[in-house]
Enzyme design. Structure first.
Site, short mmCIF file in Angstrom:
data_model
loop_
_atom_site.label_atom_id
_atom_site.label_comp_id
_atom_site.label_asym_id
_atom_site.label_seq_id
_atom_site.Cartn_x
_atom_site.Cartn_y
_atom_site.Cartn_z
N ASP A 14 0.84 -1.20 0.00
CA ASP A 14 0.00 0.00 0.00
C ASP A 14 0.87 1.25 0.00
OD1 ASP A 14 -2.20 -1.61 0.08
OD2 ASP A 14 -2.78 -1.12 2.14
N ASP A 254 -11.60 -5.18 6.43
CA ASP A 254 -10.75 -6.37 6.53
C ASP A 254 -10.56 -6.78 7.98
OD1 ASP A 254 -10.45 -6.43 3.79
OD2 ASP A 254 -8.64 -5.20 3.82
#
Length: 301
Positions: A14, A254
């Site tokens: 990320d 998540d």
């Protein structure tokens, strides 16, 4: 013996840009900070479950590049690198994430090695027994996901499916799942239900109840700051959102999924598992990053 949790899914590097406002098409804005965090929905959910005490086996792939080396090293620190393979000649998955001053985000994803799964990667399911758990998402090649669900069903494994990014789910796949976890957008796309009024809680409960009766599974709808609604055996479970100081919402869903399967694998019922997952997800948005922001069990407790 503690039930196993198998998570087959994506690994991304990320790249997070903090910015006052997310740019519109054609607009150039200056950001505030640039940060690198481990990510990917599969890896995020596996990390969330592992640090909350889940007996997790994670199957993932990286490319033969610097991001891949970094991600394998990170996953090794939490005991999740044993089944992570390096694919030659491809890049590691990556996500570019804009986070605005309200903590909301916009994300672009490059699949890279996450698109390289094949039937051999499903051999892990041969090791499972009834009441073990599998958790899947949509950031790897879809046919492998559908095949994994079929194989897990034949083994009597509890199947949790988080169809994100959203697709219209084949009806055959829906009927094989025990739990399907979606947010607002995913509910509309996955079940072809456009123009839902998400402020009408009673209406949402009716929609989920109808899906549950039609396809014989338990739908779980996450509503961000407004909590969740779920249906199981004609019973509706409603959880309110928890008030926290929001820094970054990336990975909250998540975290919710990872926490949910962790409690479910330990024999807790759906209501208890949802309460635990809601608290874990709330804590996760109080820090920057995805899995790097996830709480430990004692934090949730």
């Amino acid at each position: 013996m503690e039930n196993k949790i198998v998570i087959i899914g994506s690994i991304n590097q990320d790249v997070v840009i903090q910015i006052d406002k997310i740019p519109r098409p054609g607009e150039t804005l200056f950001g505030k900070t640039l940060s690198y965090f481990p990510g990917g929905k599969g890896a995020n959910q596996a990390v969330a479950s592992k640090i909350l005490g889940g007996n997790v086996i994670f199957v993932g792939k990286v490319g033969d590049d610097l991001f891949g080396s970094n991600m394998k090293e990170y996953l090794a620190t939490v005991g999740l690198s044993n089944r992570v393979q390096t694919e030659a000649g491809v890049s590691t998955g990556a996500a570019v994430i804009y986070v605005d001053k309200q903590g909301e985000n916009a994300i672009s994803v490059i699949s890279g090695a996450n698109s390289m799964f094949n039937e051999n990667d499903l051999s892990i399911l041969d090791e499972l027994i009834p009441d073990d758990v599998i958790l899947l998402q949509n950031e790897i090649n879809l046919q492998i996901i559908f095949d994994a669900i079929k194989k897990a069903k034949s083994k009597g494994v509890k199947i949790f499916y988080n169809p994100a990014p959203a697709i219209k789910i084949p009806e055959e796949t829906i009927t094989l799942c025990d739990y399907i976890i979606v947010n607002e957008h995913e509910l509309e796309v996955c079940f072809n239900l456009p123009d839902i009024d998400f402020k009408n809680i009673n209406g949402l409960a009716t929609i989920l109840s109808n899906l549950s009766r039609k396809y014989k599974f338990s739908p779980i709808l996450t509503l961000g700051a407004d909590g969740y609604i779920a249906v199981q055996d004609n019973k509706v479970y409603r959880g309110e959102g928890l008030k926290v100081c929001v820094i970054d919402t990336t990975g909250a869903g998540d975290c919710f999924c990872g926490a949910l399967v962790t409690f479910a694998s330990k024999g807790y019922d759906l209501q208890e598992s949802l309460l635990f997952a809601n608290k874990a997800a709330a804590l996760s948005v109080t820090k920057l990053g995805a899995s790097s922001s996830f709480p430990k069990f004692d934090d949730v407790k």
